[in-house]
Write an enzyme that holds these catalytic residues in place. Structure first.
Site, mmCIF file in Angstrom:
data_model
loop_
_atom_site.group_PDB
_atom_site.id
_atom_site.type_symbol
_atom_site.label_atom_id
_atom_site.label_comp_id
_atom_site.label_asym_id
_atom_site.label_seq_id
_atom_site.Cartn_x
_atom_site.Cartn_y
_atom_site.Cartn_z
ATOM 1 N N PHE A 122 0.808 -1.226 0.000
ATOM 2 C CA PHE A 122 0.000 0.000 0.000
ATOM 3 C C PHE A 122 0.840 1.274 0.000
ATOM 4 O O PHE A 122 0.346 2.351 -0.294
ATOM 5 C CB PHE A 122 -0.966 0.003 1.194
ATOM 6 C CG PHE A 122 -0.330 0.415 2.496
ATOM 7 C CD1 PHE A 122 -0.311 1.737 2.886
ATOM 8 C CD2 PHE A 122 0.265 -0.522 3.330
ATOM 9 C CE1 PHE A 122 0.284 2.130 4.073
ATOM 10 C CE2 PHE A 122 0.868 -0.154 4.515
ATOM 11 C CZ PHE A 122 0.875 1.184 4.887
ATOM 12 N N LYS A 123 2.117 1.157 0.333
ATOM 13 C CA LYS A 123 2.953 2.358 0.411
ATOM 14 C C LYS A 123 3.053 3.079 -0.939
ATOM 15 O O LYS A 123 3.312 4.270 -0.998
ATOM 16 C CB LYS A 123 4.318 2.011 0.976
ATOM 17 C CG LYS A 123 4.174 1.600 2.444
ATOM 18 C CD LYS A 123 5.453 1.363 3.157
ATOM 19 C CE LYS A 123 5.218 1.188 4.654
ATOM 20 N NZ LYS A 123 4.692 -0.149 5.031
ATOM 21 N N ASP A 124 2.807 2.335 -2.031
ATOM 22 C CA ASP A 124 2.797 2.969 -3.356
ATOM 23 C C ASP A 124 1.711 4.050 -3.468
ATOM 24 O O ASP A 124 1.883 5.014 -4.201
ATOM 25 C CB ASP A 124 2.527 1.921 -4.442
ATOM 26 C CG ASP A 124 3.701 0.968 -4.644
ATOM 27 O OD1 ASP A 124 4.856 1.408 -4.508
ATOM 28 O OD2 ASP A 124 3.455 -0.213 -4.942
#
Ligand SMILES: *Cc1c(COP(=O)(O)O)cnc(C)c1O
Length: 456
Positions: free
Chosen positions: A111-113
């Site tokens: 999810f860091k993208d």
């Protein structure tokens, strides 16, 4: 929009500064002066709002300055065009009143993208407007480094040096960073642990003269824009399901679950946010007892959550204590001196209105991966499995969305151990398995790192 420090002893700053900043000079974290409100009537009236435009709507409320709107929309559209599912944050039904929110369709499968793909070009633009450059220095235990490399590669005004502990991250995690061919990206394997790598970064930043000379910058999870960008998927989920929702969020540094709170403060109908922790349960203990006390870190199957001091929790403490910076200074000083703080009873009660928490044992994580695979054929990564297990604290007829923070193929060993199935890396990423790697090795020594930075 102006941003204030949770500790109240730094000047207010604007959007452009907050884009480029780490912690406030007084040691606190920046938060918006007030909560901007989403126009829920307009948003629920729109039929096919694209995810990127929704994210831009959220971010633009923090920019305040119309000069930024166009850039935000442009960069958000470009960022989410790189995802491999057009729905960007698709939902999958997992049984009655239970859904999975898949946040792993970005370039690095976690999810860091969602935040870094937008933050990187916006930072680059802020630097360009100021006619300057920055050198981002980051230590990673895995996912953040990969997402940073993917997001910052090729940004004309930013260079990136990522440190990882040599031999202590997975092959896939390392290859996601070291196979980058971008000329502005450098990887360093540090002869030491993740804590050593992080301490090295801190030591180099602490040398103020050196940091200023080399224009050092950070992109860690305390950057407000990362939180704001993540609030968008809580909103998109509500708009897809159109009913008040509870979210179960695999939690480490408290950034993702706090983004859910931000979405709620901005007007998204959210019932409860479940803080799902592994054995590193400081947040679950804090919510249960009112005492936020650090313990030693345990290594688990969900390494991105192996954290005992959740930086972003300071933002919730600030909210819950009536946004009183004097109280925050006291609490944080108490925590720094003793490793423990006592949340005030009224504040604890307020937190419990929006948050629940659960601690999930390793055996339970494995059992959940196994059971979900057996019953529905779906492979969960171990972080997501912690989140799904924690939905047990909700009522059976409560609508609960588990945030799937990583693709199972990022943690193939754990998934195979639990289910007997080795998840395949998506086609678009297989090239990294055989591509040449670029990486330098340095000893665990700040002088060596300073020398490297100066020489490069
Ligand atoms: C970073 C990360 C988390 C923890 O998120 P926080 O915002 O630090 O709470 C959970 N799962 C995965 C896969 C991650 O990469």
């Amino acid at each position: 929009m102006k941003f204030v420090s949770t500790r109240g002893q730094s000047p207010e700053i604007g959007f452009e500064d907050v884009l480029l900043s780490g912690p406030a000079p007084d040691g606190g974290l920046y938060v918006p002066q007030s909560w901007p409100k989403l126009d829920m009537l307009r948003l629920t009236g729109k039929k096919d709002l694209k995810y990127a435009d929704l994210a831009a709507t959220v971010l633009a409320l923090y920019a305040g300055d119309p000069a930024w709107y166009e850039a935000i929309q442009h960069h958000a559209r470009a960022a989410y065009a790189k995802f491999d599912d057009q729905r960007i944050a698709p939902l999958r039904e997992l049984g009655p009143h239970r859904w999975l929110l898949e946040l792993f369709h970005g370039p690095t499968l976690a999810f860091k993208d969602f935040a870094l793909q937008v933050l990187a070009p916006l930072m680059n633009e802020a630097l360009a407007r100021r006619k300057t450059r920055a050198l981002v220095l980051a230590a990673t235990s895995g996912d953040t480094g990969a997402a940073a490399v993917a997001a910052l590669a090729g940004q004309p005004n930013i260079d990136l040096i990522v440190l990882h502990p040599k031999g202590r991250i997975s092959d896939i995690q390392r290859r996601q960073m070291t196979t980058s061919t971008a000329s502005n990206v450098r990887n360093i394997a540090i002869e030491g642990t993740f804590d050593d790598a992080q301490a090295l970064v801190k030591a180099v930043f602490a040398d103020a003269e050196f940091a200023a000379k080399h224009k050092l910058a950070a992109i860690n999870s305390i950057n407000w824009i990362r939180i704001a960008a993540q609030a968008a998927y809580y909103l998109s989920t509500y708009l897809a399901l159109r009913r008040p929702l509870t979210f179960s969020v695999p939690t480490g540094n408290f950034g993702d679950v706090f983004a859910g709170y931000v979405a709620k403060q901005m007007g998204t109908p959210i019932q409860k946010l479940i803080i799902a922790t592994n054995a590193n349960d400081i947040l679950a203990r804090a919510l249960a007892t009112g005492i936020y006390a650090r313990k030693a870190v345990n290594a688990t199957l969900s390494p991105a959550m192996d954290i005992q001091v959740a930086s972003n929790f300071e933002r919730l403490l600030f909210e819950a204590h009536g946004r009183d910076p004097a109280v925050l200074r006291d609490l944080m000083a108490q925590f720094a001196a003793t490793g423990s703080m006592t949340i005030k009873p009224d504040a604890l009660e307020l937190m419990r209105k929006s948050f629940a928490a659960d601690r999930v044992h390793e055996g339970e994580t494995v059992a959940t991966m196994k059971l979900v695979h057996r019953d529905s054929g779906i492979l969960l990564d171990p972080h997501t499995a912690v989140g799904f297990t924690a939905t047990r604290v909700a009522a059976p007829d409560e609508d609960v969305v588990t945030v799937a923070t990583a693709h199972p193929a990022k943690f193939p060993e754990a998934v195979e151990m639990a289910t007997g199935v080795k998840p395949a890396l998506p086609e678009r990423l297989r090239w990294i398995l055989s591509a040449p790697e670029r990486c330098d090795t340095l000893p665990n020594d700040p002088a060596a790192l300073r020398h490297y930075i100066a020489a490069n």
